[in-house]
Design a protein around this motif. Sequence first.
Motif, PDB file in Angstrom:
ATOM      1  N   PHE A 190       0.810  -1.215   0.000  1.00  8.67           N
ATOM      2  CA  PHE A 190       0.000   0.000   0.000  1.00  8.67           C
ATOM      3  C   PHE A 190       0.846   1.270   0.000  1.00  8.67           C
ATOM      4  O   PHE A 190       0.636   2.174  -0.801  1.00  8.67           O
ATOM      5  CB  PHE A 190      -0.939  -0.007   1.212  1.00  8.67           C
ATOM      6  CG  PHE A 190      -1.725   1.267   1.353  1.00  8.67           C
ATOM      7  CD1 PHE A 190      -2.838   1.492   0.558  1.00  8.67           C
ATOM      8  CD2 PHE A 190      -1.345   2.238   2.268  1.00  8.67           C
ATOM      9  CE1 PHE A 190      -3.549   2.673   0.663  1.00  8.67           C
ATOM     10  CE2 PHE A 190      -2.056   3.416   2.375  1.00  8.67           C
ATOM     11  CZ  PHE A 190      -3.160   3.633   1.577  1.00  8.67           C
ATOM     12  N   THR A 234       0.839   3.779  -3.141  1.00  7.53           N
ATOM     13  CA  THR A 234       0.046   4.980  -2.951  1.00  7.53           C
ATOM     14  C   THR A 234       0.939   6.219  -2.912  1.00  7.53           C
ATOM     15  O   THR A 234       0.535   7.299  -3.345  1.00  7.53           O
ATOM     16  CB  THR A 234      -0.794   4.851  -1.669  1.00  7.53           C
ATOM     17  OG1 THR A 234      -1.448   3.590  -1.700  1.00  7.53           O
ATOM     18  CG2 THR A 234      -1.827   5.937  -1.563  1.00  7.53           C
ATOM     19  N   LEU A 252       1.398   7.219  -6.393  1.00 13.71           N
ATOM     20  CA  LEU A 252       0.186   7.904  -6.864  1.00 13.71           C
ATOM     21  C   LEU A 252       0.199   9.352  -6.402  1.00 13.71           C
ATOM     22  O   LEU A 252      -0.074  10.278  -7.170  1.00 13.71           O
ATOM     23  CB  LEU A 252      -1.054   7.190  -6.321  1.00 13.71           C
ATOM     24  CG  LEU A 252      -2.373   7.965  -6.420  1.00 13.71           C
ATOM     25  CD1 LEU A 252      -2.836   8.052  -7.863  1.00 13.71           C
ATOM     26  CD2 LEU A 252      -3.470   7.317  -5.577  1.00 13.71           C
ATOM     27  N   PHE A 253       0.549   9.550  -5.124  1.00 14.66           N
ATOM     28  CA  PHE A 253       0.579  10.898  -4.545  1.00 14.66           C
ATOM     29  C   PHE A 253       1.526  11.796  -5.338  1.00 14.66           C
ATOM     30  O   PHE A 253       1.170  12.900  -5.755  1.00 14.66           O
ATOM     31  CB  PHE A 253       1.023  10.808  -3.083  1.00 14.66           C
ATOM     32  CG  PHE A 253       1.098  12.132  -2.367  1.00 14.66           C
ATOM     33  CD1 PHE A 253      -0.014  12.662  -1.726  1.00 14.66           C
ATOM     34  CD2 PHE A 253       2.284  12.851  -2.333  1.00 14.66           C
ATOM     35  CE1 PHE A 253       0.059  13.878  -1.078  1.00 14.66           C
ATOM     36  CE2 PHE A 253       2.357  14.072  -1.682  1.00 14.66           C
ATOM     37  CZ  PHE A 253       1.243  14.577  -1.053  1.00 14.66           C
ATOM     38  N   THR A 284       0.383  12.484  -9.035  1.00 14.81           N
ATOM     39  CA  THR A 284      -0.748  13.402  -9.086  1.00 14.81           C
ATOM     40  C   THR A 284      -0.281  14.829  -8.793  1.00 14.81           C
ATOM     41  O   THR A 284      -0.650  15.771  -9.499  1.00 14.81           O
ATOM     42  CB  THR A 284      -1.820  12.993  -8.056  1.00 14.81           C
ATOM     43  OG1 THR A 284      -2.141  11.625  -8.248  1.00 14.81           O
ATOM     44  CG2 THR A 284      -3.058  13.836  -8.202  1.00 14.81           C
ATOM     45  N   ALA A 285       0.541  14.982  -7.747  1.00 11.77           N
ATOM     46  CA  ALA A 285       1.039  16.311  -7.390  1.00 11.77           C
ATOM     47  C   ALA A 285       1.814  16.904  -8.572  1.00 11.77           C
ATOM     48  O   ALA A 285       1.694  18.092  -8.876  1.00 11.77           O
ATOM     49  CB  ALA A 285       1.927  16.230  -6.158  1.00 11.77           C
ATOM     50  N   SER A 326       8.800  14.494  -3.796  1.00 16.52           N
ATOM     51  CA  SER A 326       7.408  14.157  -3.513  1.00 16.52           C
ATOM     52  C   SER A 326       7.191  12.647  -3.393  1.00 16.52           C
ATOM     53  O   SER A 326       6.273  12.229  -2.696  1.00 16.52           O
ATOM     54  CB  SER A 326       6.482  14.749  -4.573  1.00 16.52           C
ATOM     55  OG  SER A 326       6.874  14.349  -5.857  1.00 16.52           O
ATOM     56  N   LEU A 339       3.747   9.647   3.984  1.00 19.27           N
ATOM     57  CA  LEU A 339       2.344   9.950   4.291  1.00 19.27           C
ATOM     58  C   LEU A 339       1.493   8.680   4.238  1.00 19.27           C
ATOM     59  O   LEU A 339       0.708   8.399   5.155  1.00 19.27           O
ATOM     60  CB  LEU A 339       1.813  10.987   3.293  1.00 19.27           C
ATOM     61  CG  LEU A 339       0.310  11.255   3.367  1.00 19.27           C
ATOM     62  CD1 LEU A 339      -0.008  12.181   4.530  1.00 19.27           C
ATOM     63  CD2 LEU A 339      -0.223  11.836   2.071  1.00 19.27           C
ATOM     64  N   SER A 340       1.659   7.893   3.169  1.00 16.76           N
ATOM     65  CA  SER A 340       0.852   6.686   3.016  1.00 16.76           C
ATOM     66  C   SER A 340       1.157   5.670   4.115  1.00 16.76           C
ATOM     67  O   SER A 340       0.267   4.967   4.589  1.00 16.76           O
ATOM     68  CB  SER A 340       1.111   6.035   1.654  1.00 16.76           C
ATOM     69  OG  SER A 340       1.013   6.974   0.634  1.00 16.76           O
ATOM     70  N   LEU A 389      -0.632   6.700   7.170  1.00 18.55           N
ATOM     71  CA  LEU A 389      -2.048   6.352   7.018  1.00 18.55           C
ATOM     72  C   LEU A 389      -2.243   4.850   7.196  1.00 18.55           C
ATOM     73  O   LEU A 389      -3.212   4.410   7.808  1.00 18.55           O
ATOM     74  CB  LEU A 389      -2.555   6.770   5.638  1.00 18.55           C
ATOM     75  CG  LEU A 389      -2.829   8.262   5.460  1.00 18.55           C
ATOM     76  CD1 LEU A 389      -3.161   8.565   4.002  1.00 18.55           C
ATOM     77  CD2 LEU A 389      -3.971   8.703   6.356  1.00 18.55           C
ATOM     78  N   PHE A 424      -4.722   3.300   9.918  1.00 16.01           N
ATOM     79  CA  PHE A 424      -5.922   2.572   9.546  1.00 16.01           C
ATOM     80  C   PHE A 424      -5.821   1.078   9.818  1.00 16.01           C
ATOM     81  O   PHE A 424      -6.813   0.433  10.118  1.00 16.01           O
ATOM     82  CB  PHE A 424      -6.267   2.835   8.072  1.00 16.01           C
ATOM     83  CG  PHE A 424      -7.035   4.109   7.907  1.00 16.01           C
ATOM     84  CD1 PHE A 424      -8.409   4.086   7.720  1.00 16.01           C
ATOM     85  CD2 PHE A 424      -6.404   5.329   7.974  1.00 16.01           C
ATOM     86  CE1 PHE A 424      -9.124   5.263   7.593  1.00 16.01           C
ATOM     87  CE2 PHE A 424      -7.113   6.511   7.846  1.00 16.01           C
ATOM     88  CZ  PHE A 424      -8.471   6.474   7.654  1.00 16.01           C
TER      89      PHE A 424
END
Lengths: 503, 162
Positions: free
Chosen positions: B107, B111, B114-115, B118-119, B130, B137-138, B141, B145
Motif C-alpha cells: 500500500f 500509494t 500515486l501521490f 498526481t502532485a 514528492s 504519508l501513506s 495512514l 488505519f
Amino acid sequence: MESFAALLSGLELALQPMNLMYALIGVTLGTAVGVLPGIGPALTVALLLPVTFRLDPAGSLIMFAGIYYGGMYGGSTSSILLNTPGESASMITALEGNKMARAGRGGPALATSAIGSFVAGTIATAALAFVAPLVVEIALSFGPADYFALMVLAFTTVSSAFGGSALRGLTALFIGLALGLIGIDLQTGQARLAFGVPDLLDGVEVTTAAVGMFALGETMYVAALSSRMNETIEPVRGSVWMTAQDWARSWKAWLRGTALGFPIGALPAGGAEIPTFLSYSLEKQLSRHPEEFGHGAIEGVAGPEAANNASAAGTIVPLLTLGLPTTATAAMMLAGFQQYGLNPGPLLFTSNSDLVWGLIASLFVANAMLLVLNLPMIGLWVRMLAIPRPWLYAGILVFATLGTLGANPSQFELAMLAGLGFLGFLMRYFDYPVAPVIIGLILGPLAEQQLRRALAISQGDPAALVESGLSIGIYVICALVLIGPFVMRALSRKKAGEEVPAR
Amino acid sequence: MTSPKESEKQTRPDKAAFVIALALAGLSALIAWDAAHLSSRVASYSRIGAAAFPYAIAGILAVLAVATALAALRGKFPAREPLEIGPLAWVVGGLVAQIVILPFAGFSIATGLLFALTARGFGGKPLWLSIPAGIVLSFILYILFSKGLQLSLPQGPLERLI
C-alpha cells in the motif's frame, strides 16, 4: 405523542458519552472534508465511510449523521470563500455568498449561513421526527407496484432535474442502471454481465462508484482544465458576528427557506437544488433591497442555505420510511445502512426502532455541535482552503484509494475505481450529470425486485402495475416531468417563430 | 448555456458526441447479448425472469444512443474547452502505476507513487522530493488505519517491517 417518547429514548442513546464522541468526530471530519474545494456532502460521506466500518451500527450511524451535516456546513464555507460549490444545491450560496465575501462581508455571510443552517436543520429535524411515523403508517399499505412507481418517479426527477438536458440526464441514469445489473441475480442465482470474473459477482459497490466518479473524476477534470481555473480565496473580512440589521434581514429568510426546503426535500422525488432556487427568487421578490441581489444580498445567502439544510433533513424522510434515496448523499447513506444489513423502509421503524430514533436524535446533536464548532473555529477551516492544489488533489486521491482498498483490498477493485473515475471525468467533460448514475446503481436492483415481485403476485399481468390510484397518479407526474419541458420549448418556439421564420 | 444565436452557428456535427452514441449502442448490445445468454440457459417459469429488466435497459439505451447521434448531428452538445493532456496523463499515470505495483510493492509505496505523480500533474514539487513524502504519508495512514481501525490493506516490503 408516541413519536415524542421514541425521540426521547433516541436522545438517551445519542447522549451517551461514547456516542457523543462519535458525533463529535463525525462533525469534525465532515466539516474538514466538506470544506475542501469541490467536495460536496455526497463525496464527504463516501470518503469517510471506511472510517465507520469497524464500529457498531448505532455508533456508525451516529457518526454518519455528524458527517452528513458537517459536510453540508463545510460545503457552504468553501462555496462562500472560494466559489466552488461541491454540488448543485450549494450553487446559490456560492453565487451570492461569494459576492458578499468579495465585498468584504465574508464574516456575516458565513455567520448567516451557519446560524441559518442550524435553525433550518433543527426545525426540519423536528418535522422529520413528526412526519416520518405518519409516512411509515401510509407506507405499510404500499404494495410492490406502488414502490416500483415511486422509484420510477425518483428516477425521472433525478435525471431530468429541471433545466439540464433530459437526454444527458436519462443517459446518466441508464448507465447507472446498467452498472446495477452486474452481479448475481438474487431471484434466479444467475450471474449477469459478470463475464466469468469472480470479482464482479457481487456487483459494483456503490461507494466505489461514488468515490470514483466524484473524487477521481473531479480530480482528472480539474487537472485537464487546470490552467483555465483561477480560484482566489476571499479572506474573511469583517466580524463573523452579524449586526442587528443582518439579523433583521436574515431571520425571516431562514424560516421561509426552511418552509420551502423541508416539504420539497421530503417528497419522494429528486432535486435538492430546487428549493434553493425557489428560496432565492422568493427572497428577491420580498426583499426591500432587490437591487442588492447578485451583488451580495444577505437574504440571498440566508434563505437558500436554510432551504438547502432543511431539504437535506427532508430527504431523510423518504430514505428512512421508503428506502428511497433521492439525492446522491442519501444514496451514500443508504449504502451505509446496507453495510450493516439494514434495509430502510417502513419495517425498519419497528425492527430497529432504537437505531432509527437514535439517528434522528443525533441529527439534533450534530446540528448543535456544528454551530458551536463552526463560528469560533472558522479560521481553522479557512486554513484548509489554503492547501496548495498539488498536495490537496494528491491527498484526495490517496484518501479515495485508501477507502476503496480498506473496504476490499484487491487490485481489481482499485482498477474498477480508476475506470469509474475515468468514466466520471468523461461525463463531466461532456456535461453529463453524475448523480443519476449513483442513484440508478443503488436503486436499480431495488426497482427490479419490486417490479418482479409485483408481476409475480399478478401472475405476469402487467395491468397490476397501474391498479392502484397511487401508482397511476405517480406515472402521470412522471409523464409531466418528462414531457413538460418539451411542451414549454415548443410553445416558446411557436412564439419565437412569429419573429424568426422556422427552419 | 448557449444563447439561441450561438447554437444556430455551430450546427456542424460533433464527432466526439458520435463516439458517445456509438459507445451507448455498444453497451446496449452487450447487455442484450448477455441477457439472451441468460434466458437460453434457464427455462423461465414466469414471464418476467432475470432477462426482462436487462432487455428493457438495453432497449432504452439503444433509443438514447439514437437520440445522442441525432443531437450530435445537430451540434446540440454544449461547447467544451480543449483538454490539457499533460496534467491529465500524470494523474491517470499515477492511478495506473498504483494499480500495477500494488500487489508486490504494498500500500505505502504504491500509494506514495500515486501521490507524487498526481502532485506533479498539478505542478507540484520535483519527484525526488514528492515520492518519499508520499510514501511517508501513506505509511502513516497505513499504520493509522490498519492498527487503529483494523482495516486490512495490501502489504509490501515496508508494511512487513512492522
